[in-house]
Design a protein around this motif. Structure first.
Motif, PDB file in Angstrom:
ATOM      1  N   PRO A  81       3.616   1.223   1.665  1.00  0.00           N
ATOM      2  CA  PRO A  81       2.401   1.361   0.849  1.00  0.00           C
ATOM      3  C   PRO A  81       2.610   0.742  -0.532  1.00  0.00           C
ATOM      4  N   LEU A  82       1.534   0.117  -1.039  1.00  0.00           N
ATOM      5  CA  LEU A  82       1.543  -0.454  -2.385  1.00  0.00           C
ATOM      6  C   LEU A  82       0.583   0.358  -3.239  1.00  0.00           C
ATOM      7  N   GLY A 139       0.589  -6.957   6.019  1.00  0.00           N
ATOM      8  CA  GLY A 139       1.821  -6.254   6.360  1.00  0.00           C
ATOM      9  C   GLY A 139       2.112  -5.062   5.479  1.00  0.00           C
ATOM     10  N   ARG A 140       1.182  -4.756   4.572  1.00  0.00           N
ATOM     11  CA  ARG A 140       1.331  -3.615   3.682  1.00  0.00           C
ATOM     12  C   ARG A 140      -0.021  -2.902   3.608  1.00  0.00           C
ATOM     13  N   ILE A 141      -0.030  -1.647   3.150  1.00  0.00           N
ATOM     14  CA  ILE A 141      -1.318  -0.984   2.938  1.00  0.00           C
ATOM     15  C   ILE A 141      -1.457  -0.695   1.448  1.00  0.00           C
ATOM     16  N   SER A 142      -2.553  -1.205   0.877  1.00  0.00           N
ATOM     17  CA  SER A 142      -2.795  -1.032  -0.558  1.00  0.00           C
ATOM     18  C   SER A 142      -3.491   0.290  -0.825  1.00  0.00           C
ATOM     19  N   VAL A 143      -2.986   1.017  -1.790  1.00  0.00           N
ATOM     20  CA  VAL A 143      -3.642   2.229  -2.290  1.00  0.00           C
ATOM     21  C   VAL A 143      -4.030   1.918  -3.733  1.00  0.00           C
ATOM     22  N   VAL A 144      -5.340   1.898  -3.991  1.00  0.00           N
ATOM     23  CA  VAL A 144      -5.841   1.460  -5.296  1.00  0.00           C
ATOM     24  C   VAL A 144      -6.450   2.650  -6.014  1.00  0.00           C
ATOM     25  N   VAL A 145      -6.113   2.787  -7.284  1.00  0.00           N
ATOM     26  CA  VAL A 145      -6.688   3.878  -8.069  1.00  0.00           C
ATOM     27  C   VAL A 145      -7.722   3.323  -9.048  1.00  0.00           C
ATOM     28  N   PRO A 188     -12.214  -3.437   0.122  1.00  0.00           N
ATOM     29  CA  PRO A 188     -12.434  -3.893   1.494  1.00  0.00           C
ATOM     30  C   PRO A 188     -11.833  -2.917   2.508  1.00  0.00           C
ATOM     31  N   GLU A 189     -12.294  -3.069   3.759  1.00  0.00           N
ATOM     32  CA  GLU A 189     -11.784  -2.211   4.820  1.00  0.00           C
ATOM     33  C   GLU A 189     -10.262  -2.340   4.919  1.00  0.00           C
ATOM     34  N   GLY A 190      -9.619  -1.214   5.144  1.00  0.00           N
ATOM     35  CA  GLY A 190      -8.150  -1.227   5.279  1.00  0.00           C
ATOM     36  C   GLY A 190      -7.437  -0.857   3.993  1.00  0.00           C
ATOM     37  N   VAL A 191      -8.147  -1.001   2.863  1.00  0.00           N
ATOM     38  CA  VAL A 191      -7.557  -0.621   1.576  1.00  0.00           C
ATOM     39  C   VAL A 191      -7.965   0.816   1.284  1.00  0.00           C
ATOM     40  N   ARG A 192      -7.043   1.623   0.788  1.00  0.00           N
ATOM     41  CA  ARG A 192      -7.336   3.029   0.492  1.00  0.00           C
ATOM     42  C   ARG A 192      -7.641   3.157  -0.992  1.00  0.00           C
ATOM     43  N   LEU A 193      -8.668   3.917  -1.293  1.00  0.00           N
ATOM     44  CA  LEU A 193      -9.126   4.056  -2.682  1.00  0.00           C
ATOM     45  C   LEU A 193      -8.988   5.504  -3.115  1.00  0.00           C
ATOM     46  N   ALA A 194      -8.418   5.710  -4.300  1.00  0.00           N
ATOM     47  CA  ALA A 194      -8.277   7.056  -4.857  1.00  0.00           C
ATOM     48  C   ALA A 194      -8.937   7.071  -6.225  1.00  0.00           C
ATOM     49  N   ARG A 195      -9.509   8.211  -6.575  1.00  0.00           N
ATOM     50  CA  ARG A 195     -10.243   8.319  -7.840  1.00  0.00           C
ATOM     51  C   ARG A 195      -9.420   8.919  -8.967  1.00  0.00           C
ATOM     52  N   SER A 196      -8.171   9.340  -8.659  1.00  0.00           N
ATOM     53  CA  SER A 196      -7.281   9.867  -9.704  1.00  0.00           C
ATOM     54  C   SER A 196      -5.856   9.512  -9.319  1.00  0.00           C
ATOM     55  N   LEU A 231      -2.250  10.085  -1.383  1.00  0.00           N
ATOM     56  CA  LEU A 231      -2.664   9.105  -0.372  1.00  0.00           C
ATOM     57  C   LEU A 231      -1.496   8.173  -0.017  1.00  0.00           C
ATOM     58  N   ALA A 232      -0.764   7.760  -1.042  1.00  0.00           N
ATOM     59  CA  ALA A 232       0.376   6.852  -0.805  1.00  0.00           C
ATOM     60  C   ALA A 232       1.432   7.541   0.066  1.00  0.00           C
ATOM     61  N   GLN A 233       1.627   8.845  -0.142  1.00  0.00           N
ATOM     62  CA  GLN A 233       2.588   9.565   0.712  1.00  0.00           C
ATOM     63  C   GLN A 233       2.064   9.640   2.148  1.00  0.00           C
ATOM     64  N   ASP A 234       0.762   9.875   2.300  1.00  0.00           N
ATOM     65  CA  ASP A 234       0.177   9.902   3.650  1.00  0.00           C
ATOM     66  C   ASP A 234       0.384   8.547   4.340  1.00  0.00           C
ATOM     67  N   VAL A 235       0.134   7.487   3.575  1.00  0.00           N
ATOM     68  CA  VAL A 235       0.274   6.135   4.147  1.00  0.00           C
ATOM     69  C   VAL A 235       1.735   5.864   4.504  1.00  0.00           C
ATOM     70  N   ALA A 236       2.654   6.298   3.649  1.00  0.00           N
ATOM     71  CA  ALA A 236       4.088   6.113   3.956  1.00  0.00           C
ATOM     72  C   ALA A 236       4.410   6.804   5.281  1.00  0.00           C
ATOM     73  N   GLY A 237       3.851   8.000   5.470  1.00  0.00           N
ATOM     74  CA  GLY A 237       4.067   8.715   6.737  1.00  0.00           C
ATOM     75  C   GLY A 237       3.514   7.925   7.917  1.00  0.00           C
ATOM     76  N   GLU A 238       2.280   7.412   7.748  1.00  0.00           N
ATOM     77  CA  GLU A 238       1.648   6.627   8.835  1.00  0.00           C
ATOM     78  C   GLU A 238       2.468   5.393   9.182  1.00  0.00           C
ATOM     79  N   MET A 239       3.030   4.757   8.143  1.00  0.00           N
ATOM     80  CA  MET A 239       3.742   3.484   8.354  1.00  0.00           C
ATOM     81  C   MET A 239       5.212   3.703   8.702  1.00  0.00           C
ATOM     82  N   GLY A 240       5.682   4.935   8.558  1.00  0.00           N
ATOM     83  CA  GLY A 240       7.122   5.185   8.723  1.00  0.00           C
ATOM     84  C   GLY A 240       7.921   4.533   7.608  1.00  0.00           C
ATOM     85  N   ALA A 241       7.331   4.440   6.418  1.00  0.00           N
ATOM     86  CA  ALA A 241       7.995   3.786   5.281  1.00  0.00           C
ATOM     87  C   ALA A 241       8.814   4.801   4.495  1.00  0.00           C
ATOM     88  N   GLU A 242       9.937   4.330   3.980  1.00  0.00           N
ATOM     89  CA  GLU A 242      10.834   5.231   3.245  1.00  0.00           C
ATOM     90  C   GLU A 242      10.585   5.203   1.747  1.00  0.00           C
TER      91      GLU A 242
END
Ligand SMILES: NC(=O)c1ccc[n+]([C@@H]2O[C@H](COP(=O)([O-])OP(=O)(O)OC[C@H]3O[C@@H](n4cnc5c(N)ncnc54)[C@H](OP(=O)(O)O)[C@@H]3O)[C@@H](O)[C@H]2O)c1
Length: 178
Positions: free
Chosen positions: A47-48, A64-70, A79-87, A94-105
């Motif tokens: 996650p980025l 190859g990465r998932i963007s989490v934008v605040v 755009p679709e596929g990018v995760r948006l957070a308001r705080s 959200l980034a921790q959730d995405v790390a779990g989904e991706m199996g990222a350390e």
């Protein structure tokens, strides 16, 4: 110090010039294709976490990465596929959730200045590209306390084809006692 969130550690990836400049307007203040390749290698499969300005500057989701934008702006969409957070807290979760989904350390924090500053107290490692240049620019890397950080790797200087200046890779880790 704020306590680090549980889960994948936060890692900063940033290229900084000798005068502390990291940006000019929305853009990077130097052209370093070799460093962009290394950025890709460091971040693939992870996650980025980034601020709105940095997302707008990049202009697209990076493959190859998932963007989490605040962004707190209710009119700002992604755009679709990018995760948006308001705080920031929501983005960190959200980034921790995405790390779990991706199996990222790791969760890679990629800027800009505001997001680097806000997440520095929670960050374990910093991948610095020290660019041996003093360009004009209006965005500076937030200062960090050298007493809190230990240099664990240094590699360079390097300058590949098309790179505007030589640069050195430096990796810092938070001191255990800090
Ligand atoms: N050299 C490098 O390695 C590097 C890396 C990345 C970026 N940069 C440079 O850095 C510059 C951009 O940095 P920046 O500090 O201006 O912008 P940024 O950190 O990328 O984005 C700031 C925006 O993110 C949102 N944001 C940040 N924290 C938030 C929070 N706690 N809650 C809600 N929203 C939050 C806000 O968006 P809203 O205004 O929409 O609410 C804020 O305006 C550019 O020049 C870029 O080229 C350099």
């Amino acid at each position: 110090m704020n306590s680090a969130p549980s889960g994948a550690p936060l890692v900063h990836v940033v290229a900084v010039a000798e005068n502390g400049v990291i940006g000019r307007g929305l853009d990077l203040p130097f052209r370093l294709p070799s460093d962009l390749k290394r950025f890709k290698a460091l971040t693939l499969g992870k996650p980025l976490l980034m601020g709105r300005q940095t997302f707008v500057s990049i202009g697209r989701p990076l493959p190859g990465r998932i963007s989490v934008v605040v962004s707190a702006d209710p009119d700002f969409g992604v755009p679709e596929g990018v995760r948006l957070a308001r705080s920031l807290d929501a983005a960190l979760g959200l980034a921790q959730d995405v790390a779990g989904e991706m199996g990222a350390e790791e969760v890679m924090v990629i800027g800009g200045r505001r997001v680097f500053a806000e997440t520095l107290p929670l960050t374990h490692r910093i991948h610095l590209t020290k660019v041996h240049l003093s360009p004009e620019g209006d965005v500076l890397l937030p200062p960090y306390d050298p007493a809190m950080w230990q240099e664990v790797a240094r590699d360079g200087p390097h300058q590949g084809p098309g790179d505007e200046a030589p640069f050195t890779y430096v990796t810092l880790e938070r001191r255990q006692s800090a």
